[in-house]
Design a protein around this motif. Structure first.
Motif, PDB file in Angstrom:
ATOM      1  N   GLU A 139      -6.378  19.808  40.034  1.00 37.70           N
ATOM      2  CA  GLU A 139      -6.894  20.163  38.311  1.00 37.70           C
ATOM      3  C   GLU A 139      -6.199  19.293  37.552  1.00 37.70           C
ATOM      4  O   GLU A 139      -6.907  19.393  36.426  1.00 37.70           O
ATOM      5  N   CYS A 140      -5.028  18.063  37.682  1.00 36.83           N
ATOM      6  CA  CYS A 140      -5.123  16.684  36.388  1.00 36.83           C
ATOM      7  C   CYS A 140      -6.529  16.139  36.590  1.00 36.83           C
ATOM      8  O   CYS A 140      -6.656  15.074  35.652  1.00 36.83           O
ATOM      9  N   VAL A 141      -7.505  15.900  37.475  1.00 35.67           N
ATOM     10  CA  VAL A 141      -8.048  15.228  38.099  1.00 35.67           C
ATOM     11  C   VAL A 141      -9.263  15.766  37.124  1.00 35.67           C
ATOM     12  O   VAL A 141     -10.042  15.178  36.098  1.00 35.67           O
ATOM     13  N   ASP A 142      -9.377  17.530  36.947  1.00 31.36           N
ATOM     14  CA  ASP A 142     -10.318  17.605  36.332  1.00 31.36           C
ATOM     15  C   ASP A 142     -10.219  17.868  34.542  1.00 31.36           C
ATOM     16  O   ASP A 142     -11.092  17.372  33.824  1.00 31.36           O
ATOM     17  N   ILE A 143      -8.853  17.664  34.069  1.00 35.11           N
ATOM     18  CA  ILE A 143      -8.484  17.313  33.264  1.00 35.11           C
ATOM     19  C   ILE A 143      -8.748  16.610  32.251  1.00 35.11           C
ATOM     20  O   ILE A 143      -9.542  15.635  31.281  1.00 35.11           O
ATOM     21  N   MET A 144      -9.120  15.082  33.639  1.00 34.92           N
ATOM     22  CA  MET A 144      -9.110  13.830  33.552  1.00 34.92           C
ATOM     23  C   MET A 144     -10.201  13.683  33.174  1.00 34.92           C
ATOM     24  O   MET A 144     -10.649  13.115  32.066  1.00 34.92           O
ATOM     25  N   ASP A 145     -11.445  14.574  33.775  1.00 35.11           N
ATOM     26  CA  ASP A 145     -13.065  14.580  33.794  1.00 35.11           C
ATOM     27  C   ASP A 145     -13.120  15.192  32.176  1.00 35.11           C
ATOM     28  O   ASP A 145     -14.138  14.345  31.043  1.00 35.11           O
ATOM     29  N   GLN A 146     -12.537  15.857  31.481  1.00 34.55           N
ATOM     30  CA  GLN A 146     -12.261  16.566  30.358  1.00 34.55           C
ATOM     31  C   GLN A 146     -11.901  15.429  29.034  1.00 34.55           C
ATOM     32  O   GLN A 146     -12.663  15.577  27.609  1.00 34.55           O
ATOM     33  N   THR A 147     -11.523  15.152  29.739  1.00 32.94           N
ATOM     34  CA  THR A 147     -10.110  13.945  28.410  1.00 32.94           C
ATOM     35  C   THR A 147     -10.942  12.768  28.401  1.00 32.94           C
ATOM     36  O   THR A 147     -11.074  11.946  27.417  1.00 32.94           O
ATOM     37  N   GLY A 148     -11.894  12.142  29.070  1.00 28.95           N
ATOM     38  CA  GLY A 148     -11.650  10.947  29.293  1.00 28.95           C
ATOM     39  C   GLY A 148     -11.231   9.747  29.597  1.00 28.95           C
ATOM     40  O   GLY A 148     -11.500   8.794  29.426  1.00 28.95           O
ATOM     41  N   SER A 149      -9.546  10.616  30.040  1.00 29.50           N
ATOM     42  CA  SER A 149      -9.123   9.683  30.843  1.00 29.50           C
ATOM     43  C   SER A 149      -9.353   8.805  31.763  1.00 29.50           C
ATOM     44  O   SER A 149      -9.693   9.168  32.636  1.00 29.50           O
ATOM     45  N   ARG A 150      -8.843   7.654  32.200  1.00 30.94           N
ATOM     46  CA  ARG A 150      -8.814   6.871  33.387  1.00 30.94           C
ATOM     47  C   ARG A 150      -8.104   6.686  34.523  1.00 30.94           C
ATOM     48  O   ARG A 150      -7.803   6.834  35.694  1.00 30.94           O
ATOM     49  N   ASP A 151      -6.753   7.491  33.400  1.00 33.48           N
ATOM     50  CA  ASP A 151      -5.420   7.076  35.183  1.00 33.48           C
ATOM     51  C   ASP A 151      -4.813   8.163  35.083  1.00 33.48           C
ATOM     52  O   ASP A 151      -4.652   9.122  34.011  1.00 33.48           O
ATOM     53  N   LEU A 152      -4.744   8.860  36.155  1.00 32.70           N
ATOM     54  CA  LEU A 152      -3.352   9.810  36.910  1.00 32.70           C
ATOM     55  C   LEU A 152      -1.971   9.538  37.275  1.00 32.70           C
ATOM     56  O   LEU A 152      -2.388   8.470  38.176  1.00 32.70           O
ATOM     57  N   LYS A 153      -1.453   9.808  36.880  1.00 31.97           N
ATOM     58  CA  LYS A 153       0.272   9.352  37.026  1.00 31.97           C
ATOM     59  C   LYS A 153       1.069  10.244  37.281  1.00 31.97           C
ATOM     60  O   LYS A 153       1.294  11.147  37.801  1.00 31.97           O
ATOM     61  N   LEU A 154       1.259  10.042  38.866  1.00 31.39           N
ATOM     62  CA  LEU A 154       1.820  10.518  39.747  1.00 31.39           C
ATOM     63  C   LEU A 154       2.775  10.757  39.719  1.00 31.39           C
ATOM     64  O   LEU A 154       3.628   8.865  40.110  1.00 31.39           O
ATOM     65  N   TRP A 155       4.488  11.079  39.914  1.00 34.31           N
ATOM     66  CA  TRP A 155       5.736  10.506  40.052  1.00 34.31           C
ATOM     67  C   TRP A 155       5.955  12.266  40.781  1.00 34.31           C
ATOM     68  O   TRP A 155       5.711  13.835  40.483  1.00 34.31           O
ATOM     69  N   PHE A 156       6.249  11.734  41.912  1.00 31.18           N
ATOM     70  CA  PHE A 156       7.430  13.766  41.918  1.00 31.18           C
ATOM     71  C   PHE A 156       8.519  13.351  42.878  1.00 31.18           C
ATOM     72  O   PHE A 156       9.122  12.454  43.128  1.00 31.18           O
ATOM     73  N   SER A 157       9.198  14.266  42.724  1.00 32.00           N
ATOM     74  CA  SER A 157      10.725  14.420  42.364  1.00 32.00           C
ATOM     75  C   SER A 157      11.051  14.894  44.328  1.00 32.00           C
ATOM     76  O   SER A 157      12.680  15.277  44.446  1.00 32.00           O
ATOM     77  N   ASP A 158      10.599  14.521  44.794  1.00 34.95           N
ATOM     78  CA  ASP A 158      10.207  15.440  46.875  1.00 34.95           C
ATOM     79  C   ASP A 158      11.186  14.091  46.840  1.00 34.95           C
ATOM     80  O   ASP A 158      10.924  12.828  46.847  1.00 34.95           O
ATOM     81  N   GLY A 159      12.083  14.792  48.047  1.00 30.94           N
ATOM     82  CA  GLY A 159      12.751  14.153  48.651  1.00 30.94           C
ATOM     83  C   GLY A 159      14.190  15.218  49.595  1.00 30.94           C
ATOM     84  O   GLY A 159      13.771  16.571  49.244  1.00 30.94           O
ATOM     85  N   THR A 160      15.405  14.148  49.578  1.00 27.11           N
ATOM     86  CA  THR A 160      16.099  15.299  50.427  1.00 27.11           C
ATOM     87  C   THR A 160      17.612  14.977  49.785  1.00 27.11           C
ATOM     88  O   THR A 160      17.625  14.105  48.889  1.00 27.11           O
ATOM     89  N   ASN A 161      18.650  16.332  49.993  1.00 28.48           N
ATOM     90  CA  ASN A 161      19.955  15.761  50.064  1.00 28.48           C
ATOM     91  C   ASN A 161      20.538  15.161  51.053  1.00 28.48           C
ATOM     92  O   ASN A 161      22.176  14.668  50.853  1.00 28.48           O
ATOM     93  N   TYR A 162      19.927  15.693  51.933  1.00 31.14           N
ATOM     94  CA  TYR A 162      21.548  16.022  53.261  1.00 31.14           C
ATOM     95  C   TYR A 162      20.925  15.419  53.970  1.00 31.14           C
ATOM     96  O   TYR A 162      19.664  15.772  54.980  1.00 31.14           O
ATOM     97  N   PRO A 163      21.589  14.219  54.970  1.00 29.36           N
ATOM     98  CA  PRO A 163      20.930  13.317  56.693  1.00 29.36           C
ATOM     99  C   PRO A 163      20.637  15.050  57.303  1.00 29.36           C
ATOM    100  O   PRO A 163      21.754  15.835  57.342  1.00 29.36           O
ATOM    101  N   GLY A 164      19.277  14.802  58.136  1.00 30.46           N
ATOM    102  CA  GLY A 164      19.420  16.043  58.532  1.00 30.46           C
ATOM    103  C   GLY A 164      18.202  17.010  57.947  1.00 30.46           C
ATOM    104  O   GLY A 164      17.458  17.801  58.817  1.00 30.46           O
ATOM    105  N   GLN A 165      18.297  17.005  57.011  1.00 31.97           N
ATOM    106  CA  GLN A 165      17.670  17.955  55.372  1.00 31.97           C
ATOM    107  C   GLN A 165      16.086  18.482  56.296  1.00 31.97           C
ATOM    108  O   GLN A 165      16.068  19.361  56.552  1.00 31.97           O
TER     109      GLN A 165
END
Ligand code: PSV
Ligand code: MN
Length: 388
Positions: A123-149
């Motif tokens: 959806e963000c890329v669709d928005i870029m098409d409409q705004t004429g933006s060049r860059d999609l910036k991705l940051w992921f909060s993904d990860g784990t808190n515990y070994p083995g999780q």
């Protein structure tokens, strides 16, 4: 020292991108201090960003964060920005504020949640098409808190799969910028914890993928300019999220906590001839102004980047190279420090005057009456921001 005209031209050509979220209320998990006159809509955030550009002349674009800046008509929003003399810049995705993402977004063990996260990125890329933006910036909060999780390798596989799907959706002129972060919100493993992980994924993806260095996302003492030099050499530095930190991801004004570090970073950018917009390095701010007024905070930040850049530009490169070749340790260090200790404020004031601007953007903004106007006009509605 390089020719003064060359330095002036380089300073004139520099572009710094503002984050829409810097204009909303922000704070810590302890308290968000609401400020009067804060924007209630993405349109008002863009209007405030346009003020920063009007007084600095160097900040002609504003990054959006989706869903914080969700509107019905993105092409209309782009026209609104253009009417105010700015453009919409990078589109920042947000797959970190939904309950479904507790165990991750694109790396979640649940395929249904992974699909939902991927759909948002597309959806963000669709928005870029409409705004004429060049860059999609991705940051992921993904990860784990515990070994083995969860399985570290499987999570990398899921990340790669999602990145590939987004990459393949990009248009010819669009890019994907992948941001890394050492820790937070996950504490045991982040799925993109460092520049090496981001770099490896970007290399696998192809030329439209590059790394974003958020200056607040490193362990204390990390030599960020080394990372910058390495990525520039490989053509994989897509841009910066500039801010300052004392402890962790503090998001304070760039150049406030450690102006010398900012100078060292900009020295590597200048060394690689990567300052001009054509070089493809996006100089973005990623900041929050929790206790200071927001528009002056952004103006100050732009000026801090300009000052570090000007100091990097006045480095006597020939003398430095000669000292380095001769193994003159103290001489080489002295040349760098001479540049850092140069007062470049008169030079920048002259550059502004040449461009028809007031030499002191903060004073000019204060005298403009805009701050008083928005306090008077922005009554009612809900101020943008975190829980304000
Ligand atoms: C994450 O800490 C981050 O640096 C990312 O760039 C987000 O999109 C941004 O902050 C939100 O402020
Ligand atoms: Mn960031």
């Amino acid at each position: 020292m390089p020719e003064l005209d060359t330095i002036r031209a380089a300073l004139r050509a520099q572009r710094i991108e503002l984050p829409s979220w810097a204009f909303g209320n922000s704070g810590t998990r302890f308290k968000v201090f609401a400020q009067a006159g804060v924007p209630r809509t993405p349109q008002e955030k863009i209007a405030d960003a346009a003020q920063v550009h009007a007084f600095t002349g160097q900040a002609p674009s504003v990054a959006l964060h989706i869903p914080w800046d969700r509107v019905d008509d993105y092409a209309g929003l782009a026209r609104h920005a253009a009417d105010l003399g700015v453009a919409i810049g990078a589109i920042n995705s947000n797959v970190f504020q939904d309950n479904d993402y507790m165990l991750g977004s694109v790396t979640n063990p649940d395929p249904g949640i992974r699909r939902k996260a991927l759909d948002h990125l597309l959806e963000c890329v669709d928005i870029m098409d409409q705004t004429g933006s060049r860059d999609l910036k991705l940051w992921f909060s993904d990860g784990t808190n515990y070994p083995g999780q969860d399985d570290i390798t499987a999570r990398q596989d899921r990340l790669a799969e999602a990145l590939r799907a987004v990459y393949d959706r990009l248009g010819d002129q669009q890019r994907m910028l992948l941001e890394y972060k050492l820790f937070e919100p996950a504490f045991y493993t982040m799925d993109v914890p460092d520049w090496g992980t981001a770099y490896a994924h970007c290399v696998d993806l192809g030329p439209k993928a590059a790394v974003v260095v958020d200056t607040g996302h490193h362990a204390p003492g990390t030599n960020i300019e080394f990372i910058v030099a390495f990525l520039l050499r490989k053509g994989k530095l897509g841009g910066f999220d500039f801010n300052s930190r004392f402890y962790a991801d503090d998001d304070l004004m760039v150049g406030a906590a450690d102006p010398f570090q900012l100078f060292r970073i900009m020295a590597e950018v200048v060394r690689a001839d990567a300052l001009a917009p054509e070089a493809g390095v996006a100089f973005m701010l990623d900041q929050c102004h929790n206790i200071e007024p927001k528009i002056p905070g952004q103006i100050r930040s732009v000026m801090n980047v300009q000052e570090a850049t000007a100091k990097a530009l006045v480095i006597d490169r020939e003398a430095l190279a000669a000292a380095q070749r001769a193994g003159d340790v103290l001489g080489a260090n002295g040349i760098l420090m001479d540049a850092y200790n140069t007062d470049v404020r008169p030079l920048l004031a002259g550059v502004r005057e040449d461009a028809g601007l007031h030499p002191n953007p903060l004073a000019a903004y204060a005298a403009s009456g805009y701050a008083e106007r928005i306090v008077a006009e922005r009554v009612g509605g809900t101020a943008a921001g975190w829980g304000a």
